[in-house]
Design an enzyme around this catalytic site. Structure first.
Site, PDB file in Angstrom:
ATOM      1  N   CYS A   1       0.846  -1.312  -0.191  1.00 43.39           N
ATOM      2  CA  CYS A   1      -0.139  -0.135  -0.052  1.00 43.39           C
ATOM      3  C   CYS A   1       0.895   1.421   0.136  1.00 43.39           C
ATOM      4  O   CYS A   1       1.567   1.344   1.009  1.00 43.39           O
ATOM      5  CB  CYS A   1      -0.892  -0.080   1.399  1.00 43.39           C
ATOM      6  SG  CYS A   1      -1.941   1.443   1.344  1.00 43.39           S
TER       7      CYS A   1
ATOM      8  N   CYS B   1       8.359   4.117 -46.096  1.00 45.22           N
ATOM      9  CA  CYS B   1       7.382   3.743 -44.777  1.00 45.22           C
ATOM     10  C   CYS B   1       8.514   2.551 -44.330  1.00 45.22           C
ATOM     11  O   CYS B   1       9.047   1.718 -45.008  1.00 45.22           O
ATOM     12  CB  CYS B   1       6.226   2.637 -45.349  1.00 45.22           C
ATOM     13  SG  CYS B   1       5.144   2.009 -43.914  1.00 45.22           S
TER      14      CYS B   1
ATOM     15  N   CYS C   1       6.104   1.356 -38.775  1.00 43.12           N
ATOM     16  CA  CYS C   1       5.994   1.635 -37.508  1.00 43.12           C
ATOM     17  C   CYS C   1       4.493   1.522 -36.861  1.00 43.12           C
ATOM     18  O   CYS C   1       4.421   1.216 -35.710  1.00 43.12           O
ATOM     19  CB  CYS C   1       6.571   3.206 -37.111  1.00 43.12           C
ATOM     20  SG  CYS C   1       5.795   4.380 -37.936  1.00 43.12           S
TER      21      CYS C   1
END
Length: 501
Positions: free
Chosen positions: A234, A475, A478
């Site tokens: 926590c 290109c 990606c």
């Protein structure tokens, strides 16, 4: 009669408020529009489509459901149902299973009716809340962390990051542990176990010293808990060497896990913090001490925002704030990373992994299972949408398991682990996977060209008809364009070898 042309609506654009006792249901005597809309929202369209009657009630209907909507004119209920009929339903190859037997599993040898538990938080903090969750269909609860510390909460104690549709993407809390006494929580356990003997009670505990960890574990077992979860994570209880401070020190994890194991005979899980570089050292320490499983992840230390006028971070409490725990769908990628680390660790073989962190849909839950989780826990989604989400969690996963031919959900555990590498060095780099433009879906917005120009490799131009054109020489595959397209009009296309091996 001509069928209406089905329209495409993304689940995150239907603008439904997901009402309780939804007024739209009052406008239809044949179906419950709210249930269908909720299934669409939670990516469960096949279930929604197969629950529709044989004849489409919307054909001759004037859509009174839309008039009764709290957002009249904003939620296209009739169009959405038409799409379920004419686009989704014909593609449903697998019928809804007659029962939920495929969901049966176990946690450290204890049978569960399904893998879905509430995680330790406000959603599982009283008898009434746990009882309603059980009645709704949750297999078990991890009760809000029990301690002997005097807890007084701050107000307000929540803040959030929201998406464009207003739903919560990331959620911050500065809440601490159960504010009920140990005796009061033990009485709740006894009542729950008496009324719901088949349901699973996982007791989260936090001690202040070695003796107290053992005492709390023993008390929980005596009063009906099926297992104990040790809260070493926590972020809001770090003062004085508690919470996430423990989870960052493997020696303390081992010491306190051993104390709990000595004191009880029920399974013990160590809940670990993500506020570390790697989780394996603490997980291995818990395993050496006898832990039967690991629970992960707890919330991530965070600040969600700062008010530009008062200069106080959120949530503001009398002019001050604090670092708190971040949860919600935004943390899922981080949670999955830690789950895969645990699942791939040979020293943890045989340990049960209970995964959590951003689970909202059955697909989210399945991803945790595929990376090694045997059960999953949910909080933030319940805080937003209520216990009712269990319907779509169970139905979607159940249909998937049947469609894939699994005998039960346990067969899916860890199936994705072999695909994960800790580094990118092992990935194949000799081909390019080009994008493919689905021109019938293209909006002509040009977002793909803009992103490729300013954030990619200048490989997309818009033609005179406002349609994208790809320059294959530029290109690099990606797939930024695939991700930014608002119309989902770009998909993976053809591969090209760029280097001979």
């Amino acid at each position: 009669m001509l069928k209406p042309e089905p329209k495409i609506f993304r689940s995150d654009m239907i603008n439904c408020a997901l009402c309780i006792d939804a007024p739209c249901d009052q406008g239809c005597d044949i179906v419950d529009p709210s249930t269908l809309l909720r299934s669409i929202w939670f990516k469960n369209e096949q279930i929604a489509a197969q629950k529709l009657p044989d004849e489409n009630p919307c054909l001759k209907c004037t859509a009174p459901c839309e008039n009764k909507c709290v957002r009249p004119g904003e939620v296209p209920i009739k169009d959405l149902i038409n799409r379920l009929y004419y686009q989704v339903k014909p593609e449903c190859d697998t019928e809804i299973p007659a029962d939920e037997n495929l969901l049966k599993c176990e946690l450290c040898g204890i049978p569960l009716e399904n893998p879905f538990l509430l995680s330790s938080s406000v959603v599982a903090s009283t008898y009434d809340m746990c009882a309603r969750a059980f009645d709704a269909g949750w297999a078990g609860v991890c009760f809000k962390t029990i301690c002997s510390i005097d807890i007084h909460e701050a107000s307000p104690r929540f803040s959030a990051i929201k998406g464009n549709d207003g739903s919560i993407v990331g959620f911050k809390n500065i809440e601490q542990l159960s504010d009920h006494s140990v005796a009061e929580n033990m009485a709740i356990f006894r009542r729950l176990k008496e009324k719901y003997p088949e349901k699973f009670i996982l007791a989260s505990i936090m001690g202040q010293n070695e003796d107290e960890w053992g005492e709390l574990a023993a008390l929980c077992e005596k009063n009906g808990a099926d297992a104990v979860e040790l809260n070493f994570s926590c972020p809001n209880m770090a003062d004085g060497g508690l919470g996430s401070d423990i989870g960052q020190v493997p020696e303390l994890v081992e010491k306190f896990t051993a104390a709990a194991k000595r004191a009880c005979s029920i399974p013990v899980l160590a809940k670990l913090t993500p506020n570390v570089a790697t989780m394996s050292p603490a997980a291995e320490a818990a395993r050496r001490a006898g832990a039967d499983g690991i629970a992960a992840i707890n919330t991530i230390k965070s600040i969600t925002g700062v008010n530009m006028h008062t200069y106080v971070a959120a949530p503001a409490v009398h002019g001050r704030s604090a670092v708190g725990g971040y949860s919600g769908n935004a943390v899922k990628p981080i949670a999955l990373r830690f789950i895969s680390e645990l699942g791939n660790n040979p020293k943890l073989k045989g340990s049960h992994i209970s995964g959590m962190g951003g689970i909202e849909t059955w697909q989210d839950a399945l991803e945790f299972i595929l990376l090694g989780a045997g059960t999953v826990q949910v909080t933030t989604a319940v805080m937003q949408y209520g216990y009712r989400i269990i319907d779509d969690l169970k139905a979607g996963l159940n249909l998937y398991l049947k469609e894939k031919g699994f005998k039960n959900v346990t067969q899916a555990i860890g199936l994705g682990l072999d695909t994960i590498s800790e580094t990118t060095d092992t990935l194949e780099r000799d081909t390019i996977l080009f994008p493919r433009f689905l021109k019938e879906r293209c909006l002509g917005c040009g977002r793909c060209a803009l992103s490729c120009s300013d954030g990619g490799h200048q490989a997309i131009k818009m033609d005179a008809q406002r349609k994208p054109v790809l320059d294959g020489k530029k290109c690099v595959g990606c797939h930024l364009c695939v991700l930014v397209c608002p119309g989902k009009a770009i998909a993976p296309g053809k591969k090209r070898i760029v280097r001979e091996v």
